[in-house]
Design a protein around this motif. Structure first.
Motif, short mmCIF file in Angstrom:
data_model
loop_
_atom_site.label_atom_id
_atom_site.label_comp_id
_atom_site.label_asym_id
_atom_site.label_seq_id
_atom_site.Cartn_x
_atom_site.Cartn_y
_atom_site.Cartn_z
N ILE A 1 26.14 30.46 4.94
CA ILE A 1 26.59 29.21 4.33
C ILE A 1 25.48 28.71 3.42
O ILE A 1 24.34 28.52 3.86
N ILE A 2 25.81 28.50 2.17
CA ILE A 2 24.85 28.04 1.17
C ILE A 2 25.26 26.65 0.70
O ILE A 2 26.39 26.45 0.26
N THR A 3 24.36 25.70 0.81
CA THR A 3 24.58 24.37 0.26
C THR A 3 23.52 24.10 -0.80
O THR A 3 22.37 24.54 -0.66
N ALA A 4 23.90 23.36 -1.84
CA ALA A 4 22.95 23.13 -2.93
C ALA A 4 23.51 22.08 -3.87
O ALA A 4 24.69 21.72 -3.82
N GLY B 1 26.97 18.60 -9.55
CA GLY B 1 27.20 17.93 -8.28
C GLY B 1 26.65 18.74 -7.13
O GLY B 1 25.64 19.43 -7.28
N ASP B 2 27.33 18.69 -5.99
CA ASP B 2 26.91 19.50 -4.84
C ASP B 2 27.97 20.55 -4.55
O ASP B 2 29.15 20.39 -4.91
N CYS B 3 27.54 21.61 -3.90
CA CYS B 3 28.48 22.71 -3.63
C CYS B 3 28.18 23.33 -2.28
O CYS B 3 27.08 23.21 -1.73
N THR B 4 29.19 24.02 -1.75
CA THR B 4 29.07 24.80 -0.52
C THR B 4 29.75 26.14 -0.74
O THR B 4 30.90 26.20 -1.16
N LEU B 5 29.01 27.21 -0.47
CA LEU B 5 29.55 28.57 -0.56
C LEU B 5 29.47 29.19 0.82
O LEU B 5 28.43 29.12 1.48
N LYS B 6 30.55 29.78 1.27
CA LYS B 6 30.57 30.38 2.60
C LYS B 6 31.06 31.82 2.50
O LYS B 6 32.12 32.08 1.94
N SER C 1 35.26 34.94 1.47
CA SER C 1 34.39 33.96 0.85
C SER C 1 35.19 32.71 0.52
O SER C 1 36.40 32.76 0.30
N HIS C 2 34.47 31.56 0.52
CA HIS C 2 35.10 30.28 0.21
C HIS C 2 34.13 29.46 -0.62
O HIS C 2 32.94 29.41 -0.35
N PHE C 3 34.68 28.79 -1.66
CA PHE C 3 33.86 28.05 -2.61
C PHE C 3 34.34 26.60 -2.69
O PHE C 3 35.54 26.33 -2.71
N GLN C 4 33.38 25.68 -2.72
CA GLN C 4 33.69 24.27 -2.92
C GLN C 4 32.64 23.66 -3.84
O GLN C 4 31.48 23.50 -3.45
N PHE C 5 33.06 23.33 -5.06
CA PHE C 5 32.18 22.66 -6.02
C PHE C 5 32.71 21.25 -6.22
O PHE C 5 33.85 21.06 -6.69
N PHE D 1 41.66 27.78 -7.61
CA PHE D 1 41.68 29.01 -8.39
C PHE D 1 40.58 29.97 -7.93
O PHE D 1 40.82 31.18 -7.76
N LEU D 2 39.38 29.44 -7.71
CA LEU D 2 38.28 30.28 -7.24
C LEU D 2 38.62 30.93 -5.91
O LEU D 2 38.39 32.12 -5.70
N ASN D 3 39.17 30.14 -4.99
CA ASN D 3 39.43 30.66 -3.65
C ASN D 3 40.64 31.59 -3.61
O ASN D 3 40.70 32.49 -2.76
#
Length: 243
Positions: free
Chosen positions: A117-120, A137-142, A179-183, A200-202
């Motif tokens: 899990i990446i947060t940034a 902004g902030d994002c979470t990649l899993k 994988s899951h993306f949240q921007f 769309f990304l997911n």
């Protein structure tokens, strides 16, 4: 691809011997690769907390001040900077296989990790498939069911009449089953467009992963090159791998 990163270290506190941290593996051992594998597995609990004596920062979570990359690859055109990056999950890794060749000074390491899990904080501008993406902004990649391969090329250095290994090149490649993306705050905070972009990304996560996997690959590269060179600069080749 162009990338930049920075990772801070920890001050050395006292003189230590390699045997305080590692199971010493002998070059004459026909199964030395298994010995190195076991050593890495035994070392993992120490790496999670960090080893100040070897300038090794905590591994899980792994904190990286900045990651940046620019890529143009087929349907992807992306320029992105991540700051205040935190990677969770490396401490749950399991070493699957190690292959060390002292003749060519190369090593290949394979691991699996249940999830990363990446947060940034992010800044991005580019195109993913047919979708233009822009935001800050902030994002979470899993990423889950992660498999990793690290290929390392060493060179031998002579210092003070002794030989020391030095990492010349280190490359990580990652794969993930899911994988899951949240921007957050895409398109200046437009919630409708932001939701559409994340959806769309997911829905196209396999393709999107091919671009975003470079972030954990870069993070792993920073981590393991630092770990390796801090160890190899501290202990001579003969101390780490006696005949």
């Amino acid at each position: 691809m162009s990338k930049d990163a920075n990772l801070s270290g920890t001050n050395l506190r006292r003189e230590v011997a390699a045997s305080e941290f590692f199971q010493i593996c002998h070059r004459s051992d026909p199964d030395i690769s298994s010995c190195i594998k076991n050593t890495l597995e035994d070392l993992r609990p120490l790496l999670i907390k960090g080893i100040p004596e070897l300038y090794i920062v905590p591994m899980d979570p792994l904190n990286i001040p900045r990651l940046g990359y620019k890529e143009v690859n087929g349907n992807f055109e992306m320029e992105q900077i991540l700051s205040n990056v935190t990677i969770h999950g490396i401490g749950q890794s399991k070493v699957l296989d190690v292959r060390m060749d002292f003749d060519t000074l190369t090593m290949e390491l394979r691991m699996k990790i249940p999830s990363l899990i990446i947060t940034a904080d992010y800044e991005m501008k580019g195109k993913v498939l047919a979708l233009s993406m822009e935001g800050k902004g902030d994002c979470t990649l899993k990423f889950t069911e992660v498999t990793t391969t690290c290929r390392t090329l060493f060179e031998m250095e002579n210092r003070g009449g002794q030989q020391f290994l030095e990492v010349k090149d280190l490359k990580w490649t990652l794969g993930a089953r899911n994988s899951h993306f949240q921007f957050n705050n895409l398109f200046g905070g437009d919630k409708t467009l932001g939701k559409m972009a994340n959806t769309f990304l997911n829905e196209n996560s396999r393709e999107a992963f091919k671009t975003y996997k470079h972030l954990p690959e870069e993070g792993f590269g920073i981590l393991f090159k630092n770990i390796s060179n801090n160890v190899y600069r501290k202990f001579s080749f003969k101390e780490l791998f006696p005949e």
